[in-house]
Design an enzyme around this catalytic site. Structure first.
Site, mmCIF file in Angstrom:
data_model
loop_
_atom_site.group_PDB
_atom_site.id
_atom_site.type_symbol
_atom_site.label_atom_id
_atom_site.label_comp_id
_atom_site.label_asym_id
_atom_site.label_seq_id
_atom_site.Cartn_x
_atom_site.Cartn_y
_atom_site.Cartn_z
ATOM 1 N N ASP A 100 38.846 37.177 41.666
ATOM 2 C CA ASP A 100 39.505 38.464 41.432
ATOM 3 C C ASP A 100 39.867 39.171 42.745
ATOM 4 O O ASP A 100 40.213 40.362 42.734
ATOM 5 C CB ASP A 100 38.648 39.371 40.541
ATOM 6 C CG ASP A 100 37.251 39.578 41.083
ATOM 7 O OD1 ASP A 100 36.753 38.698 41.819
ATOM 8 O OD2 ASP A 100 36.631 40.618 40.785
ATOM 9 N N HIS A 257 35.599 48.320 42.067
ATOM 10 C CA HIS A 257 35.729 48.104 40.626
ATOM 11 C C HIS A 257 35.154 49.262 39.808
ATOM 12 O O HIS A 257 34.202 49.073 39.044
ATOM 13 C CB HIS A 257 35.021 46.807 40.225
ATOM 14 C CG HIS A 257 35.599 45.557 40.809
ATOM 15 N ND1 HIS A 257 36.919 45.212 40.705
ATOM 16 C CD2 HIS A 257 35.016 44.553 41.509
ATOM 17 C CE1 HIS A 257 37.142 44.052 41.297
ATOM 18 N NE2 HIS A 257 36.012 43.624 41.816
#
Lengths: 273, 273
Positions: A100, A257
């Site tokens: 990611d 995140h």
């Protein structure tokens, strides 16, 4: 000299269990979080820090992370909003090489790739529990091939985006100022060679991008590292370092995140300057 | 020479989340598991491997682990079933010094304490995320005091059991045969200095006590280390080593914390011989 400016590129979102975000603490339950890239328009070049995930790779090989990504949230889509093209990017910096964070590397055919030397070495020869995290290295066929030889997951099918051929690297270690006021700061532990990023701007407080050394504010406030890590003791040192760097530079922290914070941030086509 | 025999001493149970037993895998939800000690009656001495937890310590200082322990499940209660007294024990071996493995050390005033040298050093100066795990060192006032100086949790109130004064130690490293056919085997990663235990008996297959290198069969079968660990890469090596040792010795595996298996095992006052 033109002033530096920074743009956050929305790359969609993933959702994972709370125990993966907060090691041994949880609570359990899906937490949906953003994935984004940092574009730095600088006198010395056009830099990208982190490149998000590739939707097809996630859907095909990574079960359970529940990716949500519109066409607008791909890197080509985000660049279009800015009137730029990925071919203009001169440098791609990967905080680390997890799926990611490097899944969009293949979109930058003209970039020099800057990565921690220990991160590259680990991606070639990952621990058993890291193999899925290092499964999307298709931007570099040689690296991907070496990884596969060591028994990692199956190769991703040829994606919709072109695959870079023999990318040029600059391997780094220690803290590095890659351009004036753009500093890579070692924050190890989450992975073997992990960099946070500090960007100094003329018109605001410095921006400190934590990378996965601190996914959310709670990680830092409670000194809880993430569930995914290679060396938890180093991970705690990295949290301590982030606190110290934020104080030293009077920097604003940008977590990797965390949806509540991400929603309040300025994003493409707007710039921080 | 008298034949060696082994007795498993039921120490009650705890319950923790599935993500703590299976790192980054879960699923979430309480898993109740046994805690037990291994008594080895040997020509060369009376050995105890691991001493469980202290109920009062758990109830007072460790939130959420849901201890269940009857009086019969304390070490004095278990020894009584065997017609023995803890004072007879000559050697206490701690697989490691976490609260659920050394909590009964104080019951053995005459024992030599055998512990990995790196484990003792870590208990003195634990990582932030290990402090609660190393919070019950009251059997050794000096060790407990050093730990406290470094900022660990508050001292436990004086318990119902006597506290040993200045226990004698033998610090170990590497594999060690502590008595004929009683082997400590290094399985690091879960903690800094962790030992599994192999006991060879005249009348059955060798018994291989994994300690927390493998809490349950699923840890080993799926190569998933536990959520609590200091060095996950070493933890994977330890799983590999356990598999290899089990094959090499044709040993039966006794996991540290798995209720279905524990329920089928012979326990005090019965012996394996």
């Amino acid at each position: 000299m033109k002033p530096t400016r920074v743009c956050l590129l929305d790359g969609g979102s993933l959702a994972i269990d709370g125990y993966k975000v907060y090691w041994n603490r949880g609570p359990s339950g899906d937490i949906r979080f953003p994935v984004y890239s940092v574009l730095i328009d600088h006198e010395e070049g056009l830099f990208v820090y982190d490149t998000g995930y590739d939707l097809q790779h996630m859907q095909t090989y990574v079960s359970g992370d529940q990716p949500l990504q519109t066409l607008d949230q791909t890197l080509p889509g985000q660049f279009q909003k800015l009137g730029l093209v990925p071919e203009d990017v001169t440098h791609v910096i990967d905080s680390h090489l997890h799926i990611d964070h490097c899944g969009g590397n293949k979109h930058f055919p003209n970039a020099l790739f800057m990565v921690h030397e220990k991160e590259y070495a680990q991606a070639v020869n990952p621990e058993l529990f890291e193999r899925m995290s290092y499964s999307d290295l298709v931007y570099d066929p040689e690296l991907h091939g070496m990884n596969l030889e060591r028994g990692s997951v199956k190769p991703v099918a040829s994606g919709s985006a072109p695959v870079a051929v023999a990318p040029k690297y600059q391997f780094l270690s220690g803290d590095v100022e890659v351009a004036k006021g753009v500093k890579l700061l070692e924050t190890l532990g989450h992975s073997a060679g992990h960099y946070s990023l500090l960007v100094e701007l003329a018109g605001r407080r410095p921006m400190l991008f934590t990378g996965d050394a601190a996914m959310t504010p709670r990680n830092l406030e409670m000194m809880i590292i993430g569930g995914f890590h290679l060396d938890p003791a180093k991970g705690v040192r990295a949290l301590e370092r982030l606190k110290s760097l934020a104080a030293e530079y009077d920097a604003e922290l940008f977590y990797s995140h965390s949806m509540p914070e991400f929603e309040t941030w300025r994003k493409a086509p707007e710039w921080y300057e």
